[in-house]
Design a protein around this motif. Structure first.
Motif, short mmCIF file in Angstrom:
data_model
loop_
_atom_site.label_atom_id
_atom_site.label_comp_id
_atom_site.label_asym_id
_atom_site.label_seq_id
_atom_site.Cartn_x
_atom_site.Cartn_y
_atom_site.Cartn_z
N LEU A 1 0.82 -1.20 0.00
CA LEU A 1 0.00 0.00 0.00
C LEU A 1 0.86 1.26 0.00
O LEU A 1 0.58 2.23 -0.72
CB LEU A 1 -0.92 0.00 1.22
CG LEU A 1 -1.81 1.23 1.40
CD1 LEU A 1 -2.77 1.38 0.22
CD2 LEU A 1 -2.60 1.16 2.70
N VAL A 2 1.93 1.23 0.79
CA VAL A 2 2.84 2.38 0.84
C VAL A 2 3.50 2.61 -0.51
O VAL A 2 3.57 3.74 -1.01
CB VAL A 2 3.90 2.18 1.95
CG1 VAL A 2 5.00 3.21 1.81
CG2 VAL A 2 3.25 2.29 3.32
N LEU A 3 3.97 1.53 -1.14
CA LEU A 3 4.61 1.67 -2.45
C LEU A 3 3.61 2.16 -3.50
O LEU A 3 3.96 2.94 -4.39
CB LEU A 3 5.21 0.33 -2.90
CG LEU A 3 6.55 -0.06 -2.28
CD1 LEU A 3 7.02 -1.39 -2.82
CD2 LEU A 3 7.60 1.02 -2.55
N LYS A 4 2.38 1.70 -3.40
CA LYS A 4 1.34 2.13 -4.34
C LYS A 4 1.12 3.64 -4.23
O LYS A 4 0.94 4.34 -5.24
CB LYS A 4 0.04 1.39 -4.04
CG LYS A 4 -1.11 1.73 -4.97
CD LYS A 4 -2.36 0.92 -4.61
CE LYS A 4 -3.52 1.28 -5.53
NZ LYS A 4 -4.75 0.50 -5.17
N THR A 5 1.15 4.14 -2.99
CA THR A 5 0.95 5.58 -2.78
C THR A 5 2.18 6.37 -3.23
O THR A 5 2.06 7.41 -3.88
CB THR A 5 0.66 5.87 -1.30
OG1 THR A 5 -0.40 5.02 -0.86
CG2 THR A 5 0.26 7.32 -1.10
N ILE A 6 3.38 5.87 -2.90
CA ILE A 6 4.62 6.55 -3.30
C ILE A 6 4.70 6.62 -4.82
O ILE A 6 5.18 7.61 -5.38
CB ILE A 6 5.84 5.82 -2.72
CG1 ILE A 6 5.91 6.02 -1.21
CG2 ILE A 6 7.13 6.30 -3.38
CD1 ILE A 6 7.04 5.26 -0.54
N ARG A 7 4.19 5.60 -5.49
CA ARG A 7 4.27 5.55 -6.95
C ARG A 7 3.47 6.67 -7.59
O ARG A 7 3.77 7.10 -8.71
CB ARG A 7 3.77 4.18 -7.44
CG ARG A 7 4.23 3.83 -8.84
CD ARG A 7 3.88 2.40 -9.20
NE ARG A 7 4.53 2.00 -10.43
CZ ARG A 7 4.42 0.79 -10.99
NH1 ARG A 7 3.69 -0.14 -10.38
NH2 ARG A 7 5.04 0.51 -12.11
N ARG A 8 2.43 7.14 -6.90
CA ARG A 8 1.66 8.27 -7.41
C ARG A 8 2.47 9.56 -7.35
O ARG A 8 2.21 10.50 -8.11
CB ARG A 8 0.38 8.42 -6.60
CG ARG A 8 -0.62 7.29 -6.80
CD ARG A 8 -1.71 7.32 -5.75
NE ARG A 8 -2.34 8.64 -5.66
CZ ARG A 8 -3.10 9.03 -4.64
NH1 ARG A 8 -3.31 8.19 -3.62
NH2 ARG A 8 -3.64 10.23 -4.63
N VAL A 9 3.44 9.60 -6.44
CA VAL A 9 4.29 10.78 -6.32
C VAL A 9 5.48 10.67 -7.27
O VAL A 9 5.79 11.58 -8.02
CB VAL A 9 4.80 10.94 -4.87
CG1 VAL A 9 5.58 12.24 -4.72
CG2 VAL A 9 3.64 10.89 -3.89
N PHE A 10 6.15 9.50 -7.22
CA PHE A 10 7.33 9.27 -8.04
C PHE A 10 7.14 7.97 -8.83
O PHE A 10 7.39 6.88 -8.30
CB PHE A 10 8.58 9.18 -7.17
CG PHE A 10 8.89 10.43 -6.40
CD1 PHE A 10 9.24 11.60 -7.06
CD2 PHE A 10 8.83 10.44 -5.01
CE1 PHE A 10 9.52 12.75 -6.36
CE2 PHE A 10 9.11 11.59 -4.31
CZ PHE A 10 9.45 12.75 -4.98
N PRO A 11 6.69 8.05 -10.07
CA PRO A 11 6.49 6.84 -10.89
C PRO A 11 7.79 6.03 -11.02
O PRO A 11 8.88 6.60 -11.11
CB PRO A 11 6.06 7.40 -12.24
CG PRO A 11 5.48 8.75 -11.92
CD PRO A 11 6.30 9.28 -10.79
N PHE A 12 7.66 4.71 -11.01
CA PHE A 12 8.84 3.86 -11.13
C PHE A 12 8.48 2.56 -11.84
O PHE A 12 7.32 2.17 -11.92
CB PHE A 12 9.44 3.55 -9.76
CG PHE A 12 8.50 2.87 -8.79
CD1 PHE A 12 8.24 1.51 -8.87
CD2 PHE A 12 7.87 3.61 -7.79
CE1 PHE A 12 7.38 0.88 -7.97
CE2 PHE A 12 7.00 2.99 -6.89
CZ PHE A 12 6.76 1.62 -6.99
N GLN A 13 9.53 1.85 -12.35
CA GLN A 13 9.35 0.52 -12.94
C GLN A 13 9.36 -0.50 -11.81
O GLN A 13 10.21 -0.47 -10.93
CB GLN A 13 10.47 0.23 -13.93
CG GLN A 13 10.40 1.07 -15.19
CD GLN A 13 11.42 0.64 -16.23
OE1 GLN A 13 11.84 -0.51 -16.27
NE2 GLN A 13 11.82 1.58 -17.08
N SER A 14 8.41 -1.44 -11.86
CA SER A 14 8.25 -2.39 -10.76
C SER A 14 8.57 -3.84 -11.17
O SER A 14 8.32 -4.75 -10.39
CB SER A 14 6.82 -2.33 -10.23
OG SER A 14 5.89 -2.63 -11.26
#
Length: 456
Positions: free
Chosen positions: A129-142
Motif C-alpha cells: 500500500l505504501v509503495l502504491k501511494t509513493i508511486r503516485r508521487v514518483f512513478p517507477f518501474q516495478s
C-alpha cells in the motif's frame, strides 16, 4: 492502552524482546492476544505465556508505523517475529540503484550487493500500500525485465516505460524520482515536500500551469502518507515523542493566545465547531474535542439544526452564522459535558461574532477564536481588551512557539486581530488538525441525513 496507531513490543521477564508489531488501533490489536487460550494458535499461545512487559510507541502515520516496526525488528531480531511466519522471510523493498534505470522491487532476501534494501516489513499488504501511494508521487518501474513496449501502468501515469527513455533529460528525471523514493523511505519526506512546493511555485511564476498542477498532485499524494513524519530512530531514542510533540503544540498555542490578550493557564480541553449544509437543507453542526492535544472521539457531539429557513423569503436565506449560534447555545446548555479551556470555530469574523453572541446570551465566559479558511489565519476578537490596552497595529512579532522560533504576522483593526502563523508552526498544526476533524465529522453527519431523505 490508547486507541491510536503505533508499534508494540513484547518482552519477557529477562528483558528479551519477544515480538514487535504495528497496529492502527493499539488497544484492539494488543488485547486480541489476551483472550482465551483456546482461541490462540499454538505458537502464539507459547509467546503470550512468556510476555512480562508491553512497551508501546504512538506514531503519526501508517508509514511511520511501518518503518518503525521494520526498524525495531532489524534492531532486536525478535524470535517470535520469525517463528510466527512459519520460516517465511519478511518482505523488503529492493531498489536496483546501480542500473541505468533503477527498478523498485519486492524481495524476501538481501542477496544482491548492487541493490539497496529497506525493511524487513512484516506486513506485506502494508508495504504494498505504501509503495502504491509513493508511486503516485514518483512513478517507477516495478519489474526487473520490463517489456520493450508501453504498459498499462504507463497510461495510468505510474510507470515510465523503456520506450519513453529516449533522451538524457528523461533519464535524469527518472533517477531524480528514484532518489525521491529513497529519501522518503529514509524519512526525509519533509525536505522533499519543500522542494516540490518550491518547484510548483517557480513553474507557476513562469505560467507553466499544467506542469505546476502535476507537481501539486505529487504534493497532495505525498502529504497523505507522510505528514507529519518522524524517522524511526527518533521514536527509538524517545518513545514519548508523540506526547512531546502534542505538548509542544499546546505550549505554542498557549503562548500565542496569551501574547494577544488572553490569560489562559492551560489547554487541557479544546472544542472545535463546524457547520455543514446544502443551501440550508439537512444542516448539521459538529463538536470535536482535543484532550491534552489528542483527538478524543468519546467526547464528540453532533447537532441537527432545528431552525428551518423559508427559501421563498430572500431575507430568510440559510445562514451559517445563525446555525453556529444555535449549535453553541445548545452545547452550552449542557454543563455536564465539562466546559472547555478554549473554543475554536471553523470560519472567520462572522463565525467568531456568532460564537461570542452565543456565549453572551448564555452568560458564560470561555475564550473563543476562529480559523479563517482562505489564509489559515487565527481570528481573535478584540473585545477582551480595554480601550486603553488596544492599539491598532500592523507588524511582525516573534513567538518562541514552544522553543521553536516562528515569525507571526499580526493584523489588527478595531474589532479583530488576525494572526498568520508560519506554515511549519506546531500551534497552527494543532488548530488545523482539530478544524479538519470538525469538518469531517460535520459533513459525514450531513451526508447521512441527506441520504436518509433521498430514500424516503
Amino acid at each position: 492502552m490508547p486507541q491510536q496507531a503505533g508499534v508494540y513490543v513484547y518482552s519477557d521477564k529477562n528483558g528479551n524482546i519477544l515480538y514487535v508489531g504495528k497496529a492502527n488501533n493499539l488497544k484492539s490489536r494488543v488485547s486480541s492476544y489476551f483472550v482465551k487460550s483456546s482461541q490462540l494458535g499454538p505458537k502464539t499461545k507459547v509467546m503470550v505465556s512468556q510476555i512480562d512487559k508491553i512497551a508501546i510507541t504512538i506514531v503519526e502515520s501508517e508509514l511511520e508505523a511501518l518503518l518503525l516496526e521494520a526498524f525495531y525488528i532489524k534492531k532486536y531480531a525478535p524470535k517470535y517475529n520469525i517463528r510466527l511466519t512459519d520460516s517465511k522471510s519478511y518482505l523488503r523493498i529492493r531498489i536496483t540503484i546501480k542500473d541505468n534505470y533503477p527498478k523498485v522491487l519486492l524481495a524476501r532476501h538481501e542477496d544482491d550487493l548492487q541493490s539497496i534494501y529497506f525493511g524487513p516489513f512484516p506486513s506485506a499488504s502494508a508495504v504494498k500500500l505504501v509503495l502504491k501511494t509513493i508511486r503516485r508521487v514518483f512513478p517507477f518501474q516495478s519489474v526487473y525485465n520490463h517489456p520493450k513496449r508501453v504498459c498499462l501502468f504507463h497510461h495510468l501515469g505510474l510507470c515510465p516505460c523503456p520506450p519513453m527513455f529516449d533522451s538524457p533529460e528523461l533519464k535524469k528525471t527518472y533517477k531524480k524520482n528514484i532518489k525521491g523514493i529513497i529519501r522518503i523511505l529514509e524519512g526525509e519526506s519533509r525536505k522533499i515536500m519543500k522542494e516540490l512546493e518550491k518547484e510548483r511555485d517557480e513553474l507557476s511564476k513562469k505560467e507553466k500551469f499544467e506542469e505546476a498542477l502535476v507537481v501539486q498532485k505529487k504534493i497532495n499524494a505525498l502529504s497523505l502518507i507522510t505528514t507529519p513524519f518522524h524517522r524511526p530512530f527518533e521514536y527509538a531514542v524517545n518513545p514519548n515523542l508523540r506526547v512531546d510533540i502534542r505538548q509542544k503544540e499546546l505550549d505554542g498555542l498557549l503562548e500565542v493566545l496569551n501574547s494577544n490578550g488572553f490569560s489562559l493557564k492551560k489547554l487541557e480541553r479544546i472544542e472545535c465547531y463546524d457547520i455543514s449544509n446544502t443551501q440550508g437543507t439537512n444542516a448539521t453542526g459538529s463538536m470535536v474535542v482535543l484532550t491534552h492535544g489528542e483527538i478524543d472521539k468519546s467526547q464528540y457531539r453532533k447537532f441537527k439544526i432545528k431552525r428551518k429557513w423559508d427559501k421563498r423569503n430572500i431575507k430568510d436565506l440559510p445562514n451559517d452564522f445563525a446555525m453556529m449560534n444555535e449549535v453553541l447555545k445548545r452545547r452550552l446548555g449542557h454543563e455536564d459535558w465539562h466546559f472547555p479551556d478554549l473554543i475554536i470555530v471553523d470560519g472567520g469574523k462572522g463565525q467568531v461574532t456568532s460564537g461570542l453572541s452565543a456565549l453572551e446570551e448564555c452568560g458564560i465566559s470561555i475564550p473563543l477564536v476562529g480559523l479563517a479558511k482562505r489564509e489559515e489565519t487565527i481570528v481573535i476578537p478584540n473585545s477582551r481588551h480595554s480601550e486603553e490596552e488596544h492599539q491598532p497595529r500592523l507588524q511582525n512579532q516573534d513567538y518562541s512557539d514552544s522553543l521553536h522560533v516562528s515569525l507571526a504576522r499580526i493584523t489588527d483593526n478595531e474589532t479583530f486581530t488576525e494572526i498568520s502563523l508560519p506554515k511549519n508552526s506546531p500551534s497552527l498544526h494543532l488548530i488545523q488538525r482539530i478544524r479538519d476533524e470538525a469538518h469531517r465529522f460535520a459533513i459525514t453527519y450531513h451526508r447521512k441525513l441527506r441520504s436518509n431523505e433521498a430514500i424516503k
